[in-house]
Scaffold this motif. Structure first.
Motif, PDB file in Angstrom:
ATOM      1  N   PHE A 139       0.839  -1.201   0.000  1.00  0.00           N
ATOM      2  CA  PHE A 139       0.000   0.000   0.000  1.00  0.00           C
ATOM      3  C   PHE A 139       0.874   1.251   0.000  1.00  0.00           C
ATOM      4  N   HIS A 140       1.964   1.214   0.768  1.00  0.00           N
ATOM      5  CA  HIS A 140       2.877   2.357   0.841  1.00  0.00           C
ATOM      6  C   HIS A 140       3.516   2.624  -0.518  1.00  0.00           C
ATOM      7  N   ASN A 141       3.949   1.576  -1.183  1.00  0.00           N
ATOM      8  CA  ASN A 141       4.567   1.731  -2.505  1.00  0.00           C
ATOM      9  C   ASN A 141       3.563   2.259  -3.533  1.00  0.00           C
ATOM     10  N   THR A 142       2.308   1.800  -3.417  1.00  0.00           N
ATOM     11  CA  THR A 142       1.258   2.290  -4.323  1.00  0.00           C
ATOM     12  C   THR A 142       0.990   3.771  -4.086  1.00  0.00           C
ATOM     13  N   LEU A 143       0.986   4.163  -2.831  1.00  0.00           N
ATOM     14  CA  LEU A 143       0.757   5.570  -2.480  1.00  0.00           C
ATOM     15  C   LEU A 143       1.844   6.464  -3.072  1.00  0.00           C
ATOM     16  N   ILE A 144       3.082   6.016  -2.967  1.00  0.00           N
ATOM     17  CA  ILE A 144       4.197   6.785  -3.514  1.00  0.00           C
ATOM     18  C   ILE A 144       4.107   6.856  -5.041  1.00  0.00           C
ATOM     19  N   LYS A 145       3.691   5.739  -5.637  1.00  0.00           N
ATOM     20  CA  LYS A 145       3.627   5.671  -7.104  1.00  0.00           C
ATOM     21  C   LYS A 145       2.589   6.633  -7.675  1.00  0.00           C
ATOM     22  N   TYR A 146       1.402   6.667  -7.065  1.00  0.00           N
ATOM     23  CA  TYR A 146       0.313   7.456  -7.635  1.00  0.00           C
ATOM     24  C   TYR A 146       0.169   8.846  -7.003  1.00  0.00           C
ATOM     25  N   TYR A 166       3.717  13.516  -5.015  1.00  0.00           N
ATOM     26  CA  TYR A 166       3.894  14.837  -4.433  1.00  0.00           C
ATOM     27  C   TYR A 166       3.245  14.946  -3.047  1.00  0.00           C
ATOM     28  N   PHE A 167       2.655  13.833  -2.594  1.00  0.00           N
ATOM     29  CA  PHE A 167       2.063  13.816  -1.254  1.00  0.00           C
ATOM     30  C   PHE A 167       3.082  13.334  -0.221  1.00  0.00           C
ATOM     31  N   THR A 168       3.731  12.230  -0.520  1.00  0.00           N
ATOM     32  CA  THR A 168       4.759  11.716   0.376  1.00  0.00           C
ATOM     33  C   THR A 168       5.734  10.846  -0.415  1.00  0.00           C
ATOM     34  N   SER A 169       6.993  10.926  -0.035  1.00  0.00           N
ATOM     35  CA  SER A 169       7.980  10.059  -0.674  1.00  0.00           C
ATOM     36  C   SER A 169       8.968   9.483   0.341  1.00  0.00           C
ATOM     37  N   GLN A 170       9.094  10.131   1.501  1.00  0.00           N
ATOM     38  CA  GLN A 170      10.097   9.715   2.479  1.00  0.00           C
ATOM     39  C   GLN A 170       9.496   9.134   3.763  1.00  0.00           C
ATOM     40  N   ILE A 171       8.169   9.136   3.889  1.00  0.00           N
ATOM     41  CA  ILE A 171       7.531   8.601   5.086  1.00  0.00           C
ATOM     42  C   ILE A 171       7.561   7.071   5.042  1.00  0.00           C
TER      43      ILE A 171
END
Length: 497
Positions: A290-297, A300-305
């Motif tokens: 889920f974290h990787n999907t969030l970063i992918k799509y 600009y919301f999160t990349s380092q959390i």
């Protein structure tokens, strides 16, 4: 003829120096011991990693007098993540306090309980104990002091009651860890064992120890409430009330303050949920996916959390900083006021940050003198003893090593590759891991070198001698209990112990 007052017996008749002075004294003692031939050895730059060409053994040796002043600086650098966390927590609490939401909420709680305040103790301690046994909750408890102390004072108890609730609540969970990844999982991995081995007996020990610990704290709290002079800090009664209790009229519990208080509680719930290793417990990668999907799509919301369940102290500092801005926006008083309130709150915990830094200097001194390696090497001569004797001797040996190596994961990485080869053929692989977590947890509860304990006492403004006066019956009781449970464990099938 005048009446001579009978001198009252005091367990600690001398005045204890400040926490920082005590820690400096310990560092000085380590330096002097390092001058004795045979007490120093080798050290690793990073003891959490295996020996390699990038992480070779280094030659230790006697420390110098000037290292007494270098050690706290090294400790500050090595503990920088915890120190940042503490300072951010201070700023966060400062923002919440200025909103009046905490005072209003505590006032409402005490009024509603109306004589049943004692039941705050088991509810909070149970939650903290679960956090301790599951994920090694330790530094994360620091924020709770500033919340629970005013509530317990307003309910008629003393600050030591609050300290015991937090320190022993989380501490007994850590001492009787069941799933703690920083202790159980690390030691099991270093030993080539499954983290679930021995969990049945660890669960039984945790359950009984938690009940006993809650009973002790409730006993102390009831004594203090019935007779305030029974408090070990009765001489500081006025000072504590002036420090922690708002003398002004309790503010109105408005809708805005209710929202802030709800957000305040939600933040702590998120904190607990984010540090529990859900992936390891469930055996799935759903949270990482889920974290990787969030970063992918949403790049600009999160990349380092970090992924949910994989948060560390740095991520928790981010959480509290972020929420402090949201709370300030709800109770907006201007950008300048927000900065002032945040800095003011952080400054309240600056002394705590310095204590953690100096405590970190102890670990640095022990590591760079090579004393850790020497102490660990002494464990290789116990395989000829009976099983119960091995765990009892192991417990006290681990106490010494836990003092030398404050980090549980560092302890496990340094010790268990050696110890496992001795105890696994004897059927004591998981039993010795249980022994290790009890010993290292004991040190975190009672030793002055435990930075979190000293930090908590500094926040509560409780002298170390007063704390020991309150805690000594429990110290004896929990030690005897641990030794009894370990001894019984050696008589049980290997699948249980």
């Amino acid at each position: 003829m005048g009446i001579t007052k009978k001198k009252k017996f005091r367990l600690f008749p001398f005045k204890m120096p400040t926490a920082i002075t005590v820690l400096f004294f310990i560092i000085a003692l380590i330096i002097i011991i390092s001058w004795i031939p045979g007490t120093t050895g080798k050290w690793l730059e990073d003891e959490s990693k295996p020996v390699s060409t990038d992480n070779p053994w280094q030659d230790g040796g006697p420390l110098g007098i000037m290292d007494l002043f270098l050690a706290p600086i090294k400790g500050f650098i090595g503990s920088s993540d915890i120190i940042v966390f503490v300072l951010v927590i201070g700023g966060y609490i400062g923002i919440v306090m200025k909103s009046g939401a905490l005072d209003a909420g505590i006032g409402r709680l005490v009024k509603r309980l109306n004589g049943k305040e004692i039941w705050i103790i088991p509810s909070i301690m149970t939650i903290l104990s679960i956090g301790g046994t599951v994920e090694g909750m330790c530094e994360e408890t620091i924020p709770y002091y500033l919340i629970i102390i005013p509530a317990m004072l307003a309910a008629g108890f003393d600050v030591v009651t609050a300290v015991l609730m937090i320190l022993l609540g989380a501490g007994v969970g850590v001492m009787f860890s069941t799933l703690n990844p920083f202790a159980i999982a690390t030691a099991s991995q270093a030993s080539g064992l499954n983290p679930g081995d021995g969990i049945i007996w660890r669960l039984i020990c945790w359950f009984l120890a938690t009940i006993g610990t809650i009973a002790f704290v409730m006993w102390y709290a009831i004594r203090v409430k019935r007779n305030p002079e029974k408090s070990v800090v009765f001489h500081l009664h006025s000072e504590h009330h002036e420090e922690f209790i708002n003398k002004e009229e309790i503010p109105e519990f408005t809708k805005r303050r209710k929202i802030i208080l709800a957000l305040f509680g939600l933040t702590f719930l998120i904190m607990v949920l984010c540090i529990i290793p859900w992936g390891k417990i469930t055996g799935t990668t759903i949270f990482d996916d889920f974290h990787n999907t969030l970063i992918k799509y949403f790049p600009y919301f999160t990349s380092q959390i970090n992924a949910f369940g994989d948060w560390n102290i740095e991520m928790l500092a981010f959480l509290f900083f972020f929420v402090s801005i949201i709370i300030a926006a709800i109770d907006w008083k201007g950008e300048e006021q927000y900065v002032r309130n945040f800095i003011s709150g952080s400054s309240e915990l600056l002394g705590v940050a310095l204590i953690i830094a100096v405590a970190g200097g102890i670990g640095w001194s022990l590591q760079h003198s090579g004393m850790q390696h020497v102490v660990v090497g002494q464990l290789q001569s116990i395989d000829k003893l009976p099983r119960f004797a091995i765990v009892i001797i192991g417990f006290f040996a681990f106490l010494l090593i836990a003092f030398v190596i404050p980090s549980t994961s560092g302890f496990a990485k340094a010790v268990f590759p050696i110890v496992s080869k001795i105890v696994i053929p004897l059927g004591l692989g998981s039993g010795m891991i249980t022994t290790f977590v009890m010993a290292s947890g004991w040190i975190n509860l009672f030793a002055p070198s435990a930075g979190v304990m000293m930090a908590g006492l500094a926040i509560a403004k409780v002298p170390l001698t007063s704390f020991y006066r309150a805690i000594w019956p429990y110290t004896i009781g929990i030690t005897v209990f641990a030794l009894i449970m370990l001894s019984i464990g050696t008589l049980l099938p290997q699948s249980i112990f």
